[in-house]
Design an enzyme around this catalytic site. Structure first.
Site, PDB file in Angstrom:
ATOM      1  NE  ARG A 141       7.597  -2.585   6.383  1.00 23.85           N
ATOM      2  CZ  ARG A 141       6.284  -2.469   6.472  1.00 23.85           C
ATOM      3  NH1 ARG A 141       5.614  -1.870   5.505  1.00 23.85           N
ATOM      4  NH2 ARG A 141       5.642  -2.980   7.493  1.00 23.85           N
ATOM      5  NE  ARG A 188      -4.977  -1.399   9.786  1.00 27.44           N
ATOM      6  CZ  ARG A 188      -3.818  -1.071   9.224  1.00 27.44           C
ATOM      7  NH1 ARG A 188      -3.619   0.133   8.786  1.00 27.44           N
ATOM      8  NH2 ARG A 188      -2.870  -1.966   9.106  1.00 27.44           N
ATOM      9  CE  LYS A 211      -2.147  -1.304   3.831  1.00 29.73           C
ATOM     10  NZ  LYS A 211      -1.531  -2.635   4.081  1.00 29.73           N
ATOM     11  NE  ARG A 226       1.722  -5.192  11.092  1.00 30.23           N
ATOM     12  CZ  ARG A 226       2.760  -4.957  10.293  1.00 30.23           C
ATOM     13  NH1 ARG A 226       3.951  -5.472  10.561  1.00 30.23           N
ATOM     14  NH2 ARG A 226       2.630  -4.219   9.230  1.00 30.23           N
ATOM     15  NE  ARG A 285       5.956  -0.570  10.184  1.00 33.18           N
ATOM     16  CZ  ARG A 285       4.851  -0.489   9.449  1.00 33.18           C
ATOM     17  NH1 ARG A 285       4.848   0.236   8.335  1.00 33.18           N
ATOM     18  NH2 ARG A 285       3.756  -1.120   9.793  1.00 33.18           N
TER      19      ARG A 285
HETATM   20  P1  AP5 Z   1       4.748  -1.674   1.865  1.00 33.36           P
HETATM   21  O1  AP5 Z   1       4.427  -0.820   0.689  1.00 33.36           O
HETATM   22  O2  AP5 Z   1       5.501  -1.032   3.002  1.00 33.36           O
HETATM   23  O3  AP5 Z   1       3.422  -2.430   2.391  1.00 33.36           O
HETATM   24  P2  AP5 Z   1       2.170  -1.898   3.179  1.00 33.36           P
HETATM   25  O4  AP5 Z   1       0.974  -2.568   2.585  1.00 33.36           O
HETATM   26  O5  AP5 Z   1       2.163  -0.399   3.237  1.00 33.36           O
HETATM   27  O6  AP5 Z   1       2.465  -2.537   4.612  1.00 33.36           O
HETATM   28  P3  AP5 Z   1       2.340  -1.951   6.063  1.00 33.36           P
HETATM   29  O7  AP5 Z   1       3.034  -2.943   6.967  1.00 33.36           O
HETATM   30  O8  AP5 Z   1       2.816  -0.527   6.166  1.00 33.36           O
HETATM   31  O9  AP5 Z   1       0.821  -1.999   6.277  1.00 33.36           O
HETATM   32  P4  AP5 Z   1       0.089  -2.076   7.580  1.00 33.36           P
HETATM   33  O10 AP5 Z   1      -1.260  -1.882   7.045  1.00 33.36           O
HETATM   34  O11 AP5 Z   1       0.267  -3.263   8.437  1.00 33.36           O
HETATM   35  O12 AP5 Z   1       0.804  -0.951   8.456  1.00 33.36           O
HETATM   36  P5  AP5 Z   1       0.370   0.536   8.831  1.00 33.36           P
HETATM   37  O13 AP5 Z   1       1.585   1.346   8.875  1.00 33.36           O
HETATM   38  O14 AP5 Z   1      -0.788   0.973   8.016  1.00 33.36           O
HETATM   39  O15 AP5 Z   1       5.541  -2.953   1.337  1.00 33.36           O
HETATM   40  C1  AP5 Z   1       6.052  -3.931   2.214  1.00 33.36           C
HETATM   41  C2  AP5 Z   1       7.448  -4.358   1.750  1.00 33.36           C
HETATM   42  O16 AP5 Z   1       7.403  -4.976   0.466  1.00 33.36           O
HETATM   43  C3  AP5 Z   1       8.436  -3.200   1.587  1.00 33.36           C
HETATM   44  O17 AP5 Z   1       9.690  -3.679   1.964  1.00 33.36           O
HETATM   45  C4  AP5 Z   1       8.392  -2.866   0.078  1.00 33.36           C
HETATM   46  O18 AP5 Z   1       9.628  -2.324  -0.352  1.00 33.36           O
HETATM   47  C5  AP5 Z   1       8.122  -4.243  -0.536  1.00 33.36           C
HETATM   48  N1  AP5 Z   1       7.248  -4.231  -1.718  1.00 33.36           N
HETATM   49  C6  AP5 Z   1       6.089  -3.540  -1.870  1.00 33.36           C
HETATM   50  N2  AP5 Z   1       5.487  -3.865  -3.040  1.00 33.36           N
HETATM   51  C7  AP5 Z   1       6.284  -4.810  -3.633  1.00 33.36           C
HETATM   52  C8  AP5 Z   1       6.203  -5.565  -4.846  1.00 33.36           C
HETATM   53  N3  AP5 Z   1       5.183  -5.405  -5.703  1.00 33.36           N
HETATM   54  N4  AP5 Z   1       7.189  -6.457  -5.124  1.00 33.36           N
HETATM   55  C9  AP5 Z   1       8.231  -6.595  -4.273  1.00 33.36           C
HETATM   56  N5  AP5 Z   1       8.369  -5.934  -3.112  1.00 33.36           N
HETATM   57  C10 AP5 Z   1       7.408  -5.050  -2.790  1.00 33.36           C
HETATM   58  O19 AP5 Z   1      -0.215   0.308  10.318  1.00 33.36           O
HETATM   59  C11 AP5 Z   1       0.622  -0.011  11.431  1.00 33.36           C
HETATM   60  C12 AP5 Z   1      -0.220  -0.134  12.682  1.00 33.36           C
HETATM   61  O20 AP5 Z   1      -0.885   1.127  12.977  1.00 33.36           O
HETATM   62  C13 AP5 Z   1      -1.364  -1.145  12.637  1.00 33.36           C
HETATM   63  O21 AP5 Z   1      -0.925  -2.451  12.940  1.00 33.36           O
HETATM   64  C14 AP5 Z   1      -2.325  -0.578  13.696  1.00 33.36           C
HETATM   65  O22 AP5 Z   1      -1.892  -0.887  14.989  1.00 33.36           O
HETATM   66  C15 AP5 Z   1      -2.193   0.925  13.499  1.00 33.36           C
HETATM   67  N6  AP5 Z   1      -3.195   1.475  12.540  1.00 33.36           N
HETATM   68  C16 AP5 Z   1      -2.948   1.972  11.295  1.00 33.36           C
HETATM   69  N7  AP5 Z   1      -4.098   2.360  10.707  1.00 33.36           N
HETATM   70  C17 AP5 Z   1      -5.095   2.110  11.588  1.00 33.36           C
HETATM   71  C18 AP5 Z   1      -6.507   2.256  11.537  1.00 33.36           C
HETATM   72  N8  AP5 Z   1      -7.119   2.733  10.454  1.00 33.36           N
HETATM   73  N9  AP5 Z   1      -7.230   1.881  12.612  1.00 33.36           N
HETATM   74  C19 AP5 Z   1      -6.628   1.367  13.711  1.00 33.36           C
HETATM   75  N10 AP5 Z   1      -5.292   1.171  13.812  1.00 33.36           N
HETATM   76  C20 AP5 Z   1      -4.525   1.542  12.763  1.00 33.36           C
END
Ligand code: AP5
Length: 256
Positions: free
Chosen positions: A168, A130, A55, A212, A201
């Site tokens: 990552r 979410r 994402k 997660r 992270r």
């Molecule tokens: P990346 O692009 O970083 O993936 P992502 O989908 O953004 O993953 P996240 O871990 O950031 O998502 P998340 O939803 O768990 O975390 P968030 O920060 O939102 O890609 C991942 C890796 O793969 C990278 O190394 C990248 O380089 C590589 N890559 C990407 N695409 C690729 C491809 N096509 N081919 C090869 N490699 C690739 O949330 C963190 C925490 O915050 C949550 O657990 C929760 O506690 C809280 N939180 C966030 N939002 C909310 C909400 N709305 N409500 C309640 N709690 C929330």
């Protein structure tokens, strides 16, 4: 001939002026909007998908192309944690445990961010909604703003998500993300953009990743079904190289 050399020097200028950004995307960024013309306004893009689905990666590509801000709820929360605010201290406990932060903490930060002037034309929402409740309240909010969203689901098999997340590494200074398996930095463990040592992270440890992914199944799947039932969900294959994912995304956003 003269025209051709002007083109070449403009390209060189853009390349030098923008450093790490490729010449093609630099052209897109630096051209005023009236020259870009062909790129129609895309409004709001909601990126859904399990942790690690890409994402953030796709948000960065969309923002470079369409000049609308990325609103990442994970980044908003991590910023509060870094600043040591009361809210950040509370959110940190949930994030470290791989659980969702309660709506009472999450929603006010998001609403405040979306009310900023840079969101008026549209934005990319990464990490929200979410839960079913978040999806319903987002609908109310966007109706009020008159911005119908593109709802995109990035689909990636679970076994690949583990590798994407454990591999990552992020730059603590500029937030750029790498992957030791799929997108390594040019110099081991150093950011290509500013040379800072990359970090993992805290929630990218195997045990937390498992939680997660569980949370995603239990809490976020109902939100996805909500959009699917209404025929609003657009599925994109996230299990391909990032540039191919981006190309499929652009086609699907452009089609009515
Ligand atoms: P990346 O692009 O970083 O993936 P992502 O989908 O953004 O993953 P996240 O871990 O950031 O998502 P998340 O939803 O768990 O975390 P968030 O920060 O939102 O890609 C991942 C890796 O793969 C990278 O190394 C990248 O380089 C590589 N890559 C990407 N695409 C690729 C491809 N096509 N081919 C090869 N490699 C690739 O949330 C963190 C925490 O915050 C949550 O657990 C929760 O506690 C809280 N939180 C966030 N939002 C909310 C909400 N709305 N409500 C309640 N709690 C929330």
């Amino acid at each position: 001939m003269q025209r051709e050399s002007r083109k070449v020097s403009r390209r060189r200028f853009l390349k030098e002026a923008t450093g790490a950004v490729g010449a093609a995307s630099a052209l897109t960024i630096l051209k005023p909007r009236w020259v870009r013309g062909a790129e129609k306004e895309i409004g709001v893009v909601v990126l859904l998908g399990p942790p690690g689905a890409g994402k953030s990666e796709q948000s960065r590509r969309l923002t470079a192309r369409h000049s609308i801000p990325i609103i990442s709820t994970g980044d908003l929360l991590r910023d509060q944690v870094r600043r040591g605010t009361q809210l950040g201290l509370q959110a940190d406990t949930y994030m470290k445990a791989g659980q969702l932060v309660p709506d009472s903490l999450m929603n006010p930060i998001l609403e405040d961010r979306l009310s900023q002037p840079d969101c008026a034309r549209g934005f990319i929402l990464d990490g929200y909604p979410r839960t079913l409740a978040q999806a319903e309240s987002l609908d109310v909010l966007l109706k009020r703003q008159g911005l119908p969203p593109h709802i995109i689901l990035l689909e990636v098999p679970t076994e690949r998500l583990f590798k994407l997340l454990t591999g990552r590494r992020v730059c603590p200074r500029c937030n750029r993300s790498y992957n030791i398996y799929f997108q390594p930095p040019q110099k081991e463990n150093l950011c290509d953009a500013d040379g800072t040592t990359l970090v993992q992270r805290p929630d990218d440890k195997e045990e937390v990743i498992r939680r997660r992914l569980d949370t995603y199944q239990k809490e976020t799947q109902p939100a996805i079904e909500y959009y699917a039932r209404q025929g609003r969900l657009v599925r994109v294959n996230g299990n391909q190289p990032p540039e191919k994912v981006a190309a499929e995304l652009e086609v699907k956003i452009a089609s009515p």
